[in-house]
Design an enzyme around this catalytic site. Structure first.
Site, PDB file in Angstrom:
ATOM      1  N   ASP A 185       0.949  -1.080  -0.071  1.00 36.77           N
ATOM      2  CA  ASP A 185      -0.047   0.196   0.099  1.00 36.77           C
ATOM      3  C   ASP A 185       0.751   1.280  -0.091  1.00 36.77           C
ATOM      4  O   ASP A 185       1.913   1.053   0.661  1.00 36.77           O
ATOM      5  CB  ASP A 185      -0.750  -0.167   1.258  1.00 36.77           C
ATOM      6  CG  ASP A 185      -2.029   1.279   1.314  1.00 36.77           C
ATOM      7  OD1 ASP A 185      -2.323   1.536   0.196  1.00 36.77           O
ATOM      8  OD2 ASP A 185      -2.277   1.651   2.178  1.00 36.77           O
ATOM      9  N   GLU A 269      -1.812  -1.171  -5.775  1.00 41.77           N
ATOM     10  CA  GLU A 269      -3.085  -0.391  -6.265  1.00 41.77           C
ATOM     11  C   GLU A 269      -2.577   0.427  -7.402  1.00 41.77           C
ATOM     12  O   GLU A 269      -1.671   0.961  -7.168  1.00 41.77           O
ATOM     13  CB  GLU A 269      -3.721   0.353  -4.951  1.00 41.77           C
ATOM     14  CG  GLU A 269      -4.824   0.054  -4.615  1.00 41.77           C
ATOM     15  CD  GLU A 269      -5.175   1.045  -3.364  1.00 41.77           C
ATOM     16  OE1 GLU A 269      -6.513   1.293  -3.173  1.00 41.77           O
ATOM     17  OE2 GLU A 269      -4.434   1.614  -2.804  1.00 41.77           O
ATOM     18  N   CYS A 322     -12.913  -3.928   6.299  1.00 45.25           N
ATOM     19  CA  CYS A 322     -12.136  -4.485   7.305  1.00 45.25           C
ATOM     20  C   CYS A 322     -11.830  -5.867   6.689  1.00 45.25           C
ATOM     21  O   CYS A 322     -12.207  -6.557   6.152  1.00 45.25           O
ATOM     22  CB  CYS A 322     -13.046  -4.851   8.422  1.00 45.25           C
ATOM     23  SG  CYS A 322     -12.509  -6.084   9.599  1.00 45.25           S
ATOM     24  N   CYS A 325     -13.207  -9.014   8.662  1.00 41.61           N
ATOM     25  CA  CYS A 325     -14.678  -9.603   8.506  1.00 41.61           C
ATOM     26  C   CYS A 325     -15.301  -8.895   7.460  1.00 41.61           C
ATOM     27  O   CYS A 325     -16.441  -9.403   6.943  1.00 41.61           O
ATOM     28  CB  CYS A 325     -15.642  -9.144   9.896  1.00 41.61           C
ATOM     29  SG  CYS A 325     -16.142  -7.391   9.742  1.00 41.61           S
ATOM     30  N   CYS A 341     -13.030  -1.793  13.812  1.00 38.17           N
ATOM     31  CA  CYS A 341     -14.143  -2.429  13.175  1.00 38.17           C
ATOM     32  C   CYS A 341     -15.304  -2.231  13.929  1.00 38.17           C
ATOM     33  O   CYS A 341     -15.478  -3.086  15.177  1.00 38.17           O
ATOM     34  CB  CYS A 341     -13.826  -3.601  12.477  1.00 38.17           C
ATOM     35  SG  CYS A 341     -14.941  -4.313  11.621  1.00 38.17           S
ATOM     36  N   CYS A 344     -16.663  -6.208  13.957  1.00 43.92           N
ATOM     37  CA  CYS A 344     -15.849  -7.598  14.567  1.00 43.92           C
ATOM     38  C   CYS A 344     -15.011  -6.921  15.918  1.00 43.92           C
ATOM     39  O   CYS A 344     -14.420  -7.904  16.497  1.00 43.92           O
ATOM     40  CB  CYS A 344     -15.314  -8.232  13.799  1.00 43.92           C
ATOM     41  SG  CYS A 344     -13.566  -7.359  12.988  1.00 43.92           S
ATOM     42  N   ASP A 351      -2.843   1.379   7.114  1.00 39.42           N
ATOM     43  CA  ASP A 351      -2.035   1.182   5.990  1.00 39.42           C
ATOM     44  C   ASP A 351      -2.058  -0.394   5.866  1.00 39.42           C
ATOM     45  O   ASP A 351      -1.975  -1.157   4.944  1.00 39.42           O
ATOM     46  CB  ASP A 351      -0.684   1.820   6.094  1.00 39.42           C
ATOM     47  CG  ASP A 351      -1.093   3.247   5.964  1.00 39.42           C
ATOM     48  OD1 ASP A 351      -1.954   3.808   5.183  1.00 39.42           O
ATOM     49  OD2 ASP A 351      -0.260   4.146   6.604  1.00 39.42           O
TER      50      ASP A 351
HETATM   51 ZN   LIG Z   1     -14.324  -6.478  11.028  1.00 43.13          ZN
END
Ligand SMILES: [Zn+2]
Length: 392
Positions: A185, A269, A322, A325, A341, A344, A351
């Site tokens: 990244d 990316e 995330c 999850c 998150c 979860c 990053d």
């Molecule tokens: Zn999550």
């Protein structure tokens, strides 16, 4: 697999060679600018398309004219090469890869390209057309044994340094296959964050040079226009700029080579840097880290060594998703470095989470050859690798 590879070296010309080069650079620049005007006029005034062959024919006439008879004093090969460079610039423009060609300026970097009929290479020394002695080259690394250079480009940069770039075709052996894979990244604090949590390339590394540069630029601005001192100050600015650019480039090469050597699959990316640079707050940071150049290096090195580079759609929400999850945040502003998150409860480093998502998305592409978002993911899997002209 044969690949074109350029080897660049610094050299120190004698006074006589400096003189010949200055003349050659001047003539190349003149011919380039003249042909650019010819092609532009042909199109806008008469609606005609003029190509390389047309300009080459006109050059023969131009060299016979009294006003431009001095063009005959230099080797004719670099002049023809200038026409080829211009032709390439036009092709890049027509195919949407570049802006309309512009005139070359005396103050900028100068260059001249010699095709194989305009230099001699005896395995140890390189002598250019019209010169008696070989160039005094600093061979900081050897050219491959018994190579046959196909062309040689000589440049003089804004800091008055001379370089020669020798283009050769080389058999590059793919590296041994490794099971390792990585997602990268682009960070703002560090240039690269990997999916396994490593960070590379702190921009602070260049901060000292930049302070010096800013000082030199202020000094230059204060000097009287047209004065000798101003010219001197300008040279100093140019030298510092080149030094910074060289350091950055060396670092990028070091990092891209390391990444390609260590991993079989590299996922990145594909950011549209041009658009991001327009966003002013981010501009400096992004130009600084030179992501586009870094990705370009990864791309051709992957091709050389039999690795796979997967480029993920720039709209793929790698930061906001995330990794654990799959929950997608509505928004995540740039100043948020870590987040929890809501689904979860896992705490993410912004990053590293993004790099992990990039790797997962890249592997999905690699596994099934399908796009994560149809039609929007670029991948070079399964396609034959084109030979690339690049410097390492
Ligand atoms: Zn999550």
């Amino acid at each position: 697999m044969k690949q074109k590879k350029a080897y660049k070296y610094r050299f120190y010309p004698s006074d006589e060679q400096k003189h010949i080069l200055a003349q050659t650079f001047g003539c190349c620049r003149y011919v380039y600018n003249w042909a650019l005007r010819e092609r532009t006029d042909a199109y806008y005034q008469r609606g005609e398309r003029l190509y390389y062959e047309g300009t080459a024919q006109r050059l023969v006439t131009l060299k016979k004219q009294e006003g431009t008879i001095w063009l005959n004093e230099v080797s004719s090969v670099p002049l023809q090469q200038s026409l080829r460079h211009l032709d390439k610039a036009f092709r890049n423009f027509f195919e949407g890869r570049a802006e309309y060609p512009t005139f070359k300026k005396k103050r900028h970097q100068q260059s001249a390209t010699y095709a194989s009929n305009a230099f001699t290479w005896d395995g140890h020394t390189l002598t250019l057309a019209k010169m008696d002695a070989p160039l005094s080259i600093v061979w900081h690394r050897p050219l491959p044994d018994s190579c046959k250079p196909s062309s040689v480009t000589v440049t003089r940069d804004e800091a008055n340094r001379y370089f020669v770039s020798i283009l050769i075709e080389e058999d590059i052996k793919p590296l041994e296959v490794t099971p390792k894979m990585v997602g990268l990244d682009l960070g703002l604090k560090s240039m690269v964050i990997t999916s396994d949590g490593h960070t590379y390339g702190n921009p602070q590394f260049f901060a000292k040079d930049e302070k010096k540069l800013a000082k030199a630029q202020r000094r230059h601005a204060k000097k009287k226009k047209g004065s000798k001192n101003r010219a001197k100050a300008r040279l100093k600015v140019a030298r510092l700029q080149k030094k910074i650019a060289d350091r950055r480039r060396n670092y990028q090469h070091h990092l891209s080579t390391h990444t390609i050597r260590e991993n079989q699959v590299v996922c990145v990316e594909s950011l549209s840097v041009k658009n991001m640079v327009k966003n002013h707050g981010l501009a400096k940071a992004i130009s600084d880290v030179g992501w586009a150049e870094f990705v370009r290096q990864l791309e051709y090195k992957a091709a050389w060594y039999g690795r796979t580079l997967v480029k993920i759609d720039k709209w793929y929400p790698s930061s906001k998703r995330c990794f654990d999850c799959g929950h997608l945040l509505d928004s995540l502003t740039l100043d948020v470095r870590s987040w929890t998150c809501p689904e979860c409860g896992v705490v993410h480093d912004r990053d590293i989470n993004a790099a992990k998502n990039i790797l997962a998305a890249g592997l999905a592409v690699a596994a099934c050859g399908e796009a994560v978002r149809p039609g929007a993911v670029k991948t070079n899997l399964g396609k034959p690798q084109r030979s690339r002209k690049a410097s390492s």
